[in-house]
Scaffold this active site. Structure first.
Site, PDB file in Angstrom:
ATOM      1  N   CYS A  44       0.930  -1.003  -0.119  1.00 15.21           N
ATOM      2  CA  CYS A  44       0.009  -0.145  -0.480  1.00 15.21           C
ATOM      3  C   CYS A  44       0.649   1.386  -0.207  1.00 15.21           C
ATOM      4  O   CYS A  44       1.269   1.233   0.823  1.00 15.21           O
ATOM      5  CB  CYS A  44      -0.713   0.171   1.078  1.00 15.21           C
ATOM      6  N   TRP A  77      -7.770  -6.665   5.949  1.00 12.46           N
ATOM      7  CA  TRP A  77      -6.368  -6.970   5.569  1.00 12.46           C
ATOM      8  C   TRP A  77      -6.303  -7.957   6.297  1.00 12.46           C
ATOM      9  O   TRP A  77      -6.319  -8.173   8.088  1.00 12.46           O
ATOM     10  CB  TRP A  77      -5.193  -5.957   6.088  1.00 12.46           C
ATOM     11  N   THR A 111      -8.297   0.252   6.249  1.00 14.15           N
ATOM     12  CA  THR A 111      -7.385   0.722   5.899  1.00 14.15           C
ATOM     13  C   THR A 111      -5.944   0.477   6.937  1.00 14.15           C
ATOM     14  O   THR A 111      -6.052   0.590   8.102  1.00 14.15           O
ATOM     15  CB  THR A 111      -7.600   1.720   5.216  1.00 14.15           C
ATOM     16  N   VAL A 112      -4.806   0.622   5.909  1.00  8.72           N
ATOM     17  CA  VAL A 112      -3.944   0.501   6.151  1.00  8.72           C
ATOM     18  C   VAL A 112      -3.092   1.757   5.444  1.00  8.72           C
ATOM     19  O   VAL A 112      -4.060   2.270   4.223  1.00  8.72           O
ATOM     20  CB  VAL A 112      -2.810  -0.622   6.147  1.00  8.72           C
ATOM     21  N   TYR A 175      -6.204   6.622  -8.979  1.00  8.88           N
ATOM     22  CA  TYR A 175      -6.389   5.639  -9.164  1.00  8.88           C
ATOM     23  C   TYR A 175      -7.802   6.001  -9.513  1.00  8.88           C
ATOM     24  O   TYR A 175      -8.497   5.233  -9.941  1.00  8.88           O
ATOM     25  CB  TYR A 175      -7.154   5.800  -7.514  1.00  8.88           C
TER      26      TYR A 175
END
Length: 334
Positions: A44, A77, A111-112, A175
């Site tokens: 990421c 994740w 999210t990370v 993105y």
């Protein structure tokens, strides 16, 4: 939790947990050595920023790091890189568990990067933009001797300005092109991306770094997108006017940073490609991961030294990565 509008434009959900870990603990989470765990994935780009800044500032001994695998499902994740599929410090199989422990009805993105409070097992924040700034400012008393100033007070206004448009047009711009739901939305994002890259090339043609003569937060943020450009964004996200290797100034700039301790030694190209090509089945239905590109060129001469500049200012390079945090053999630039 991002979505595509009726016009086909990709919109990133930016509703992050805004709790901060600060020196004075005003949000209830004071900076304390050993109390928190930074959860990342090397795949990421947003998490990659925190890995780099943590290394440059020397926070490894006070802030542990858990590394999730490169792929995930809709539930978040997972720690499938660890022997028993559990993070050895948090004891959880999925990052989702830390979010739900604090917010049982949490309905936003898991999210990370995320910082987790180890004693309670609860997530503290996943506000990636603020996390690295706080590493520089709030964790300062625990920086290593010789740590660089990545967010110097005199340059903050300039850094913030560049970070804002780099996020909109480049970091998130790839993105917006890749997940566009219409031709018009794609072409709009495509042109914004390359117009901005051309502008950045113009800046970097005459100076080694984006702001001032040393590495700052701005360089970290641009780097994590550039390093993924040819392996992923050029093909997978249709950002194909030019490869990074065909943009001479940005290519030299990216190699300069890659060869700087704390940058290239955090990059796992295998995880990067696995994540994008295997997870995004809506745009790569087969899940086939490309064999290329050849990555040995990342270690070629960049020639940026002639522009002057001092990578770490009055500071020093970080030491080599801890043995347990070294990128797996064959996963970096060969």
């Amino acid at each position: 939790m991002s979505y595509v509008s009726t016009e086909g434009e990709f919109t990133r959900d930016q509703r992050y947990i805004a709790t901060r870990i600060t020196a004075d603990g005003r949000d209830g989470y004071p900076v304390e050595p050993g109390r928190y765990r930074l959860v990342v994935s090397r795949a990421c780009p947003w998490a990659n920023r925190t890995i780099i800044v943590r290394r440059l500032l020397g926070l490894e001994d006070v802030l542990s790091m858990g590394v999730a695998g490169p792929t995930h499902d809709e539930r978040s994740w997972t720690f499938d890189l660890d022997p028993d599929g559990r993070d050895p410090v948090l004891g959880i199989e999925r990052l989702q568990e830390a979010f739900l422990k604090r917010y049982p009805g949490y309905d936003k993105g898991i999210t990370v990067p995320a910082v987790v409070d180890v004693p309670t097992g609860q997530v503290v924040t996943n506000d990636f933009a603020q996390i690295t700034i706080d590493f520089s400012l709030e964790w300062k008393q625990f920086h290593r001797p010789g740590a660089p100033e990545l967010y110097p007070e005199a340059l903050r206004e300039q850094i913030d300005k560049i970070n804002k448009y780099v996020f909109t047009d480049v970091n998130n711009g790839v993105y917006r092109a890749g997940f566009a739901g219409s031709q018009a939305a794609y072409e709009k994002a495509y042109h914004r991306l390359f117009d901005r890259l051309d502008q950045l090339s113009g800046i970097l043609e005459h100076q080694r770094y984006l702001v001032g003569d040393t590495i700052t937060e701005a360089d970290v943020r641009l780097f994590t997108t550039l390093v993924r450009f040819d392996p992923v964004y050029h093909g997978h996200f249709k950002c194909n006017r030019s490869k990074l290797t065909e943009m001479p100034v940005l290519w030299a700039y990216a190699r300069d940073l890659f060869q700087t301790p704390g940058f290239g030694d955090t990059i796992d190209f295998v995880h990067i490609k696995q994540h994008y090509y295997e997870v995004h089945r809506d745009i790569n239905p087969t899940g086939i991961v490309p064999a290329g590109p050849d990555l040995s060129n990342w270690l070629t001469e960049h020639g940026r030294d002639k522009l002057g500049g001092r990578p770490f200012g009055d500071g020093t390079p970080p030491p080599p990565p801890r043995p347990d945090e070294v990128v797996a053999a064959g996963h970096g630039a060969a």
